[in-house]
Motif scaffolding. Structure first.
Motif, mmCIF file in Angstrom:
data_model
loop_
_atom_site.group_PDB
_atom_site.id
_atom_site.type_symbol
_atom_site.label_atom_id
_atom_site.label_comp_id
_atom_site.label_asym_id
_atom_site.label_seq_id
_atom_site.Cartn_x
_atom_site.Cartn_y
_atom_site.Cartn_z
ATOM 1 N N SER A 212 0.843 -1.196 0.000
ATOM 2 C CA SER A 212 0.000 0.000 0.000
ATOM 3 C C SER A 212 0.879 1.247 0.000
ATOM 4 C CB SER A 212 -0.914 0.018 1.235
ATOM 5 O OG SER A 212 -1.639 1.216 1.303
ATOM 6 N N ARG A 214 -0.208 4.129 0.481
ATOM 7 C CA ARG A 214 -0.719 5.079 1.477
ATOM 8 C C ARG A 214 0.172 5.143 2.710
ATOM 9 N NH1 ARG A 214 -7.232 3.587 1.501
ATOM 10 N NH2 ARG A 214 -7.637 4.129 -0.693
ATOM 11 N N ASP A 215 0.939 4.079 2.931
ATOM 12 C CA ASP A 215 1.819 4.041 4.105
ATOM 13 C C ASP A 215 3.169 4.696 3.855
ATOM 14 O OD1 ASP A 215 0.047 2.526 5.819
ATOM 15 O OD2 ASP A 215 0.477 0.799 4.537
ATOM 16 N N HIS A 217 5.473 7.655 3.646
ATOM 17 C CA HIS A 217 5.528 9.045 4.120
ATOM 18 C C HIS A 217 6.978 9.511 4.186
ATOM 19 C CE1 HIS A 217 1.283 8.805 5.217
ATOM 20 N NE2 HIS A 217 1.537 7.680 5.877
ATOM 21 N N ASN A 220 9.188 9.095 7.381
ATOM 22 C CA ASN A 220 9.814 7.812 7.691
ATOM 23 C C ASN A 220 11.108 7.573 6.918
ATOM 24 O OD1 ASN A 220 7.910 6.871 9.570
ATOM 25 N ND2 ASN A 220 6.567 6.087 7.954
ATOM 26 N N SER A 279 3.769 0.155 12.886
ATOM 27 C CA SER A 279 3.262 -0.657 11.783
ATOM 28 C C SER A 279 3.315 0.088 10.454
ATOM 29 C CB SER A 279 1.824 -1.097 12.064
ATOM 30 O OG SER A 279 1.756 -1.884 13.234
ATOM 31 N N GLY A 280 3.047 1.414 10.485
ATOM 32 C CA GLY A 280 3.107 2.200 9.266
ATOM 33 C C GLY A 280 4.495 2.219 8.664
ATOM 34 N N ALA A 283 5.142 -1.257 7.155
ATOM 35 C CA ALA A 283 4.426 -1.422 5.891
ATOM 36 C C ALA A 283 5.121 -0.649 4.771
ATOM 37 C CB ALA A 283 2.982 -0.945 6.044
ATOM 38 N N MET A 284 5.624 0.536 5.086
ATOM 39 C CA MET A 284 6.371 1.317 4.098
ATOM 40 C C MET A 284 7.650 0.588 3.717
ATOM 41 S SD MET A 284 7.783 5.234 4.452
ATOM 42 C CE MET A 284 8.924 5.935 3.243
#
Length: 304
Positions: A212, A214-215, A217, A220, A279-280, A283-284
């Motif tokens: 995804s 969306r994760d 950023h 990060n 978790s974000g 996931a990234m």
């Protein structure tokens, strides 16, 4: 390798497309849970039984285990040192170590190696997973997640309980049958081979469901750079060096090192959620290491 990765990319994009379109109102999370459960409880044990029953188990298996365990431990140590030096907070530190140390040896490694080297490479993947990666995930990985996270569980489940699982029981049975030289009946060999063929496409499609953007950023980015460096550069470089000392040569060396060069494992997202790591960020890391592996894997394939 480029043709193989192109096929894998298209299949992953189909999974990513499902996330956007949600056919029949089935979300990506629901679909991925069903697919991964079917693979984990049925198709993967069938493939483990099919491969290990007829595999050449011996000193070669020990070499694969040593290579996988050493590569993971060294990568975990390097990423921990970087986190300590940069003074990352605990939730980010745990996510960084998990993402940098544990490769996606089965979900991506199996289909890529099978397409690049042939069916015999399944044995390399299964042995690296069951004799190195999986035991360390369920012991060291869970231990790190507990230490750096804040688990909501009152009584944490013992890591040893995770070994009471279909793939491990299938591996135990297959090794016992193999060492006792019990032949595989023709009808069963055909059935296991048919079931094994379903594992690779379902795994790649499920991986696409998990990705995804969306994760992703910018905040990060300082955490992602060490992950990319350790996971896609230093870890396979160490594995390549160590494989020479373990007397792994030819296609076995190439397959093992390439499997270790895979991007971050998807299972880490579950550990991050359960033990309240970032978790974000994880996931990234999965998304970006998988995307960057489309360039790093051909490089390592050409270097082997």
């Amino acid at each position: 390798m480029n043709a193989t990765l192109m096929q894998m990319t298209v299949l992953m994009l189909c999974g990513a497309g499902w996330r956007v379109l949600t056919p029949n109102r089935l979300s990506a999370e629901q679909t991925r849970l069903v697919l991964t459960s079917v693979v984990y409880y049925f198709f993967l044990p069938a493939m483990v039984l099919d491969v290990l029953w007829r595999a050449d188990i011996g000193w070669q298996s020990l070499r694969f285990s040593l290579l996988g365990c050493a590569s993971i431990l060294v990568s975990a140590g390097l990423s921990w040192a970087i986190c300590k030096l940069c003074r990352f907070r605990n939730p980010q530190t745990g996510a960084v170590i998990l993402a940098a140390a544990f490769p996606n040896v089965t979900y991506l490694g199996l289909p890529v190696l099978e397409q690049a080297f042939g069916h015999w490479s399944r044995s390399v993947v299964i042995q690296l997973d069951l004799f190195a990666a999986a035991p360390l995930v369920f012991t060291l990985g869970i231990g790190l997640a507990r230490y750096y996270g804040e688990s909501a569980e009152a009584k944490p489940k013992s890591p040893l309980a995770y070994f009471n699982a279909p793939p491990f029981w299938a591996a135990f049975l297959a090794v016992a049958l193999n060492l006792n030289r019990i032949a595989v009946p023709d009808w069963l060999a055909g059935l296991l081979h048919t079931c094994s063929g379903a594992v690779a496409p379902l795994m790649i499609f499920s991986l696409g469901l998990a990705l995804s953007w969306r994760d992703v950023h910018l905040r990060n980015l300082p955490f992602i750079v060490p992950i990319l460096l350790v996971k896609l550069v230093l870890m396979p470089l160490f594995a390549l060096w160590l494989a020479g000392y373990l007397a792994l040569a030819g296609q076995f060396k190439a397959a093992a090192v390439l499997d270790i060069a895979m991007p971050s494992m998807v299972l880490g997202i579950v550990l991050c959620d359960r033990y309240r790591l970032d978790s974000g960020l994880y996931a990234m890391a999965v998304t970006l290491t998988t995307a960057c592996s489309l360039f790093s894997l051909p490089f390592w394939f050409d270097s082997l």
